[in-house]
Design a protein around this motif. Structure first.
Motif, PDB file in Angstrom:
ATOM      1  N   ASP A   1       0.813  -1.217   0.000  1.00  0.00           N
ATOM      2  CA  ASP A   1       0.000   0.000   0.000  1.00  0.00           C
ATOM      3  C   ASP A   1       0.848   1.270   0.000  1.00  0.00           C
ATOM      4  O   ASP A   1       0.328   2.367   0.048  1.00  0.00           O
ATOM      5  CB  ASP A   1      -0.961   0.018   1.191  1.00  0.00           C
ATOM      6  N   GLY A   2       2.172   1.110  -0.048  1.00  0.00           N
ATOM      7  CA  GLY A   2       3.063   2.259  -0.093  1.00  0.00           C
ATOM      8  C   GLY A   2       3.368   2.864   1.258  1.00  0.00           C
ATOM      9  O   GLY A   2       4.132   3.806   1.355  1.00  0.00           O
ATOM     10  N   ARG A   3       2.779   2.326   2.309  1.00  0.00           N
ATOM     11  CA  ARG A   3       3.041   2.852   3.654  1.00  0.00           C
ATOM     12  C   ARG A   3       4.345   2.269   4.181  1.00  0.00           C
ATOM     13  O   ARG A   3       4.528   1.067   4.197  1.00  0.00           O
ATOM     14  CB  ARG A   3       1.896   2.506   4.600  1.00  0.00           C
ATOM     15  N   GLU A   4       5.228   3.145   4.635  1.00  0.00           N
ATOM     16  CA  GLU A   4       6.491   2.696   5.194  1.00  0.00           C
ATOM     17  C   GLU A   4       6.259   2.138   6.588  1.00  0.00           C
ATOM     18  O   GLU A   4       5.347   2.560   7.298  1.00  0.00           O
ATOM     19  CB  GLU A   4       7.484   3.850   5.272  1.00  0.00           C
ATOM     20  N   ALA A   5       7.086   1.166   6.959  1.00  0.00           N
ATOM     21  CA  ALA A   5       6.988   0.560   8.280  1.00  0.00           C
ATOM     22  C   ALA A   5       8.388   0.350   8.833  1.00  0.00           C
ATOM     23  O   ALA A   5       9.369   0.353   8.092  1.00  0.00           O
ATOM     24  CB  ALA A   5       6.244  -0.768   8.192  1.00  0.00           C
ATOM     25  N   PHE A   6       8.457   0.181  10.141  1.00  0.00           N
ATOM     26  CA  PHE A   6       9.735  -0.069  10.795  1.00  0.00           C
ATOM     27  C   PHE A   6       9.480  -0.847  12.074  1.00  0.00           C
ATOM     28  O   PHE A   6       8.347  -0.951  12.545  1.00  0.00           O
ATOM     29  CB  PHE A   6      10.461   1.246  11.103  1.00  0.00           C
ATOM     30  N   GLY A   7      10.537  -1.417  12.611  1.00  0.00           N
ATOM     31  CA  GLY A   7      10.453  -2.150  13.863  1.00  0.00           C
ATOM     32  C   GLY A   7      10.920  -1.290  15.020  1.00  0.00           C
ATOM     33  O   GLY A   7      11.934  -0.611  14.925  1.00  0.00           O
ATOM     34  N   ALA A   8      10.177  -1.300  16.109  1.00  0.00           N
ATOM     35  CA  ALA A   8      10.562  -0.604  17.338  1.00  0.00           C
ATOM     36  C   ALA A   8       9.852  -1.278  18.505  1.00  0.00           C
ATOM     37  O   ALA A   8       8.714  -1.739  18.366  1.00  0.00           O
ATOM     38  CB  ALA A   8      10.184   0.875  17.276  1.00  0.00           C
ATOM     39  N   LEU A   9      10.518  -1.345  19.612  1.00  0.00           N
ATOM     40  CA  LEU A   9       9.967  -1.958  20.820  1.00  0.00           C
ATOM     41  C   LEU A   9       9.528  -3.395  20.574  1.00  0.00           C
ATOM     42  O   LEU A   9       8.570  -3.881  21.173  1.00  0.00           O
ATOM     43  CB  LEU A   9       8.799  -1.125  21.372  1.00  0.00           C
ATOM     44  N   GLY A  10      10.225  -4.080  19.671  1.00  0.00           N
ATOM     45  CA  GLY A  10       9.922  -5.471  19.374  1.00  0.00           C
ATOM     46  C   GLY A  10       8.672  -5.691  18.551  1.00  0.00           C
ATOM     47  O   GLY A  10       8.179  -6.805  18.456  1.00  0.00           O
ATOM     48  N   LYS A  11       8.139  -4.627  17.937  1.00  0.00           N
ATOM     49  CA  LYS A  11       6.918  -4.723  17.137  1.00  0.00           C
ATOM     50  C   LYS A  11       7.122  -3.982  15.826  1.00  0.00           C
ATOM     51  O   LYS A  11       8.077  -3.246  15.663  1.00  0.00           O
ATOM     52  CB  LYS A  11       5.742  -4.101  17.893  1.00  0.00           C
ATOM     53  N   LEU A  12       6.185  -4.176  14.906  1.00  0.00           N
ATOM     54  CA  LEU A  12       6.187  -3.431  13.653  1.00  0.00           C
ATOM     55  C   LEU A  12       5.191  -2.281  13.747  1.00  0.00           C
ATOM     56  O   LEU A  12       4.133  -2.409  14.368  1.00  0.00           O
ATOM     57  CB  LEU A  12       5.791  -4.329  12.486  1.00  0.00           C
TER      58      LEU A  12
END
Length: 150
Positions: free
Chosen positions: A90-101
Protein backbone atom coordinates in the motif's frame (compact mmCIF):
# COMPACT_ATOMS: atom_id res chain seq x y z
CA UNK A 1 21.75 -0.12 9.63
CA UNK A 2 22.68 -3.76 9.73
CA UNK A 3 25.43 -6.01 11.02
CA UNK A 4 26.22 -9.54 9.99
CA UNK A 5 29.43 -9.99 11.93
CA UNK A 6 31.94 -7.61 13.47
CA UNK A 7 31.25 -4.76 11.00
CA UNK A 8 28.10 -2.69 10.66
CA UNK A 9 26.75 -1.04 7.53
CA UNK A 10 24.13 1.48 6.66
CA UNK A 11 21.95 3.25 6.49
CA UNK A 12 20.05 0.86 4.24
CA UNK A 13 16.52 1.10 2.85
CA UNK A 14 13.96 -1.68 3.12
CA UNK A 15 14.51 -2.38 -0.57
CA UNK A 16 18.28 -2.70 -0.03
CA UNK A 17 17.76 -5.04 2.92
CA UNK A 18 15.46 -7.24 0.83
CA UNK A 19 18.12 -7.37 -1.90
CA UNK A 20 20.74 -8.37 0.66
CA UNK A 21 18.54 -11.26 1.85
CA UNK A 22 17.77 -12.34 -1.71
CA UNK A 23 21.47 -12.52 -2.58
CA UNK A 24 22.44 -14.26 0.66
CA UNK A 25 24.63 -11.41 1.88
CA UNK A 26 22.71 -11.32 5.18
CA UNK A 27 20.47 -13.84 6.91
CA UNK A 28 18.44 -14.35 10.07
CA UNK A 29 21.62 -14.10 12.14
CA UNK A 30 21.95 -10.41 11.22
CA UNK A 31 21.30 -7.56 13.62
CA UNK A 32 19.50 -4.36 12.63
CA UNK A 33 19.21 -0.89 14.11
CA UNK A 34 17.23 2.00 12.69
CA UNK A 35 17.05 5.73 13.16
CA UNK A 36 13.84 5.49 15.19
CA UNK A 37 15.77 3.76 17.94
CA UNK A 38 17.51 5.91 20.53
CA UNK A 39 21.30 6.05 20.28
CA UNK A 40 22.72 3.28 22.43
CA UNK A 41 19.62 1.06 22.10
CA UNK A 42 20.24 -2.64 21.60
CA UNK A 43 20.36 -3.87 18.03
CA UNK A 44 17.49 -6.20 17.07
CA UNK A 45 18.60 -9.77 16.37
CA UNK A 46 16.52 -10.98 13.43
CA UNK A 47 16.78 -14.58 14.66
CA UNK A 48 14.95 -13.67 17.89
CA UNK A 49 11.36 -15.02 17.74
CA UNK A 50 10.10 -11.62 18.95
CA UNK A 51 11.39 -10.14 15.67
CA UNK A 52 9.97 -12.73 13.27
CA UNK A 53 7.58 -10.27 11.64
CA UNK A 54 10.43 -7.82 11.02
CA UNK A 55 12.50 -10.63 9.52
CA UNK A 56 9.57 -11.59 7.28
CA UNK A 57 9.18 -7.99 6.16
CA UNK A 58 12.86 -7.70 5.31
CA UNK A 59 12.86 -11.02 3.49
CA UNK A 60 9.80 -9.96 1.50
CA UNK A 61 7.68 -12.77 2.92
CA UNK A 62 5.09 -10.36 4.29
CA UNK A 63 4.16 -9.31 0.74
CA UNK A 64 4.28 -12.87 -0.63
CA UNK A 65 2.02 -14.17 2.15
CA UNK A 66 -0.44 -11.33 1.61
CA UNK A 67 -0.58 -12.08 -2.10
CA UNK A 68 -1.50 -15.69 -1.25
CA UNK A 69 -3.91 -14.54 1.52
CA UNK A 70 -1.92 -16.72 3.90
CA UNK A 71 -0.86 -15.20 7.20
CA UNK A 72 2.84 -15.55 7.91
CA UNK A 73 2.81 -15.26 11.65
CA UNK A 74 -0.66 -14.72 13.02
CA UNK A 75 -0.99 -11.18 14.29
CA UNK A 76 2.79 -10.61 14.36
CA UNK A 77 2.91 -9.02 10.90
CA UNK A 78 0.41 -6.29 11.70
CA UNK A 79 1.10 -2.73 12.76
CA UNK A 80 1.01 -2.49 16.55
CA UNK A 81 -0.67 0.91 16.21
CA UNK A 82 -3.51 0.42 13.71
CA UNK A 83 -3.76 -3.36 13.48
CA UNK A 84 -3.48 -3.38 9.67
CA UNK A 85 -1.05 -5.61 7.83
CA UNK A 86 2.46 -4.28 7.29
CA UNK A 87 4.13 -4.49 3.88
CA UNK A 88 0.93 -5.02 1.95
CA UNK A 89 2.04 -3.01 -1.06
CA UNK A 90 0.00 0.00 0.00
CA UNK A 91 3.06 2.26 -0.09
CA UNK A 92 3.04 2.85 3.65
CA UNK A 93 6.49 2.70 5.19
CA UNK A 94 6.99 0.56 8.28
CA UNK A 95 9.74 -0.07 10.80
CA UNK A 96 10.45 -2.15 13.86
CA UNK A 97 10.56 -0.60 17.34
CA UNK A 98 9.97 -1.96 20.82
CA UNK A 99 9.92 -5.47 19.37
CA UNK A 100 6.92 -4.72 17.14
CA UNK A 101 6.19 -3.43 13.65
CA UNK A 102 4.71 0.04 13.13
CA UNK A 103 3.56 2.10 10.18
CA UNK A 104 5.15 5.54 10.11
CA UNK A 105 2.52 7.74 11.75
CA UNK A 106 1.13 4.91 13.90
CA UNK A 107 4.11 4.93 16.26
CA UNK A 108 2.92 7.36 18.92
CA UNK A 109 4.27 8.87 22.10
CA UNK A 110 2.76 7.44 25.29
CA UNK A 111 2.95 10.92 26.81
CA UNK A 112 1.28 13.19 24.26
CA UNK A 113 -0.12 10.58 21.83
CA UNK A 114 1.35 12.40 18.82
CA UNK A 115 3.29 10.48 16.18
CA UNK A 116 6.99 10.10 16.89
CA UNK A 117 9.29 11.03 14.06
CA UNK A 118 11.72 8.47 12.76
CA UNK A 119 14.75 10.24 14.21
CA UNK A 120 14.42 9.57 17.95
CA UNK A 121 12.38 8.20 20.81
CA UNK A 122 13.06 7.09 24.34
CA UNK A 123 11.76 3.66 25.35
CA UNK A 124 10.43 3.38 28.91
CA UNK A 125 8.73 0.26 30.29
CA UNK A 126 7.72 -0.94 26.83
CA UNK A 127 6.38 2.41 25.66
CA UNK A 128 7.89 5.09 23.43
CA UNK A 129 8.21 8.76 24.36
CA UNK A 130 9.38 11.93 22.67
CA UNK A 131 12.51 13.06 24.56
CA UNK A 132 10.64 16.09 25.99
CA UNK A 133 7.62 14.00 27.03
CA UNK A 134 9.93 11.50 28.74
CA UNK A 135 11.66 14.33 30.56
CA UNK A 136 8.30 15.75 31.68
CA UNK A 137 7.03 12.38 32.90
CA UNK A 138 10.15 10.83 34.39
CA UNK A 139 12.85 13.49 34.62
CA UNK A 140 14.42 14.91 37.74
CA UNK A 141 12.70 18.11 38.85
CA UNK A 142 14.11 21.30 40.30
CA UNK A 143 13.40 21.55 44.03
CA UNK A 144 12.61 25.26 43.63
CA UNK A 145 10.40 25.58 40.56
CA UNK A 146 9.42 21.90 40.02
CA UNK A 147 10.26 22.07 36.30
CA UNK A 148 12.18 19.15 34.75
CA UNK A 149 15.95 19.51 34.65
CA UNK A 150 17.54 18.73 31.26
Amino acid sequence: HYSNGPDSFGPATLSTMRDLFATGQIDAEAFVWNSTMKEGADWLHLGDPANKSLLALLKGEANEARERDTPIGGDSDVCAGCGQRVGGGDGREAFGALGKLWHVGCFKCAGCERAISADSFIPHEGKAYHPQCHLEAFGTRCAGCQRPID
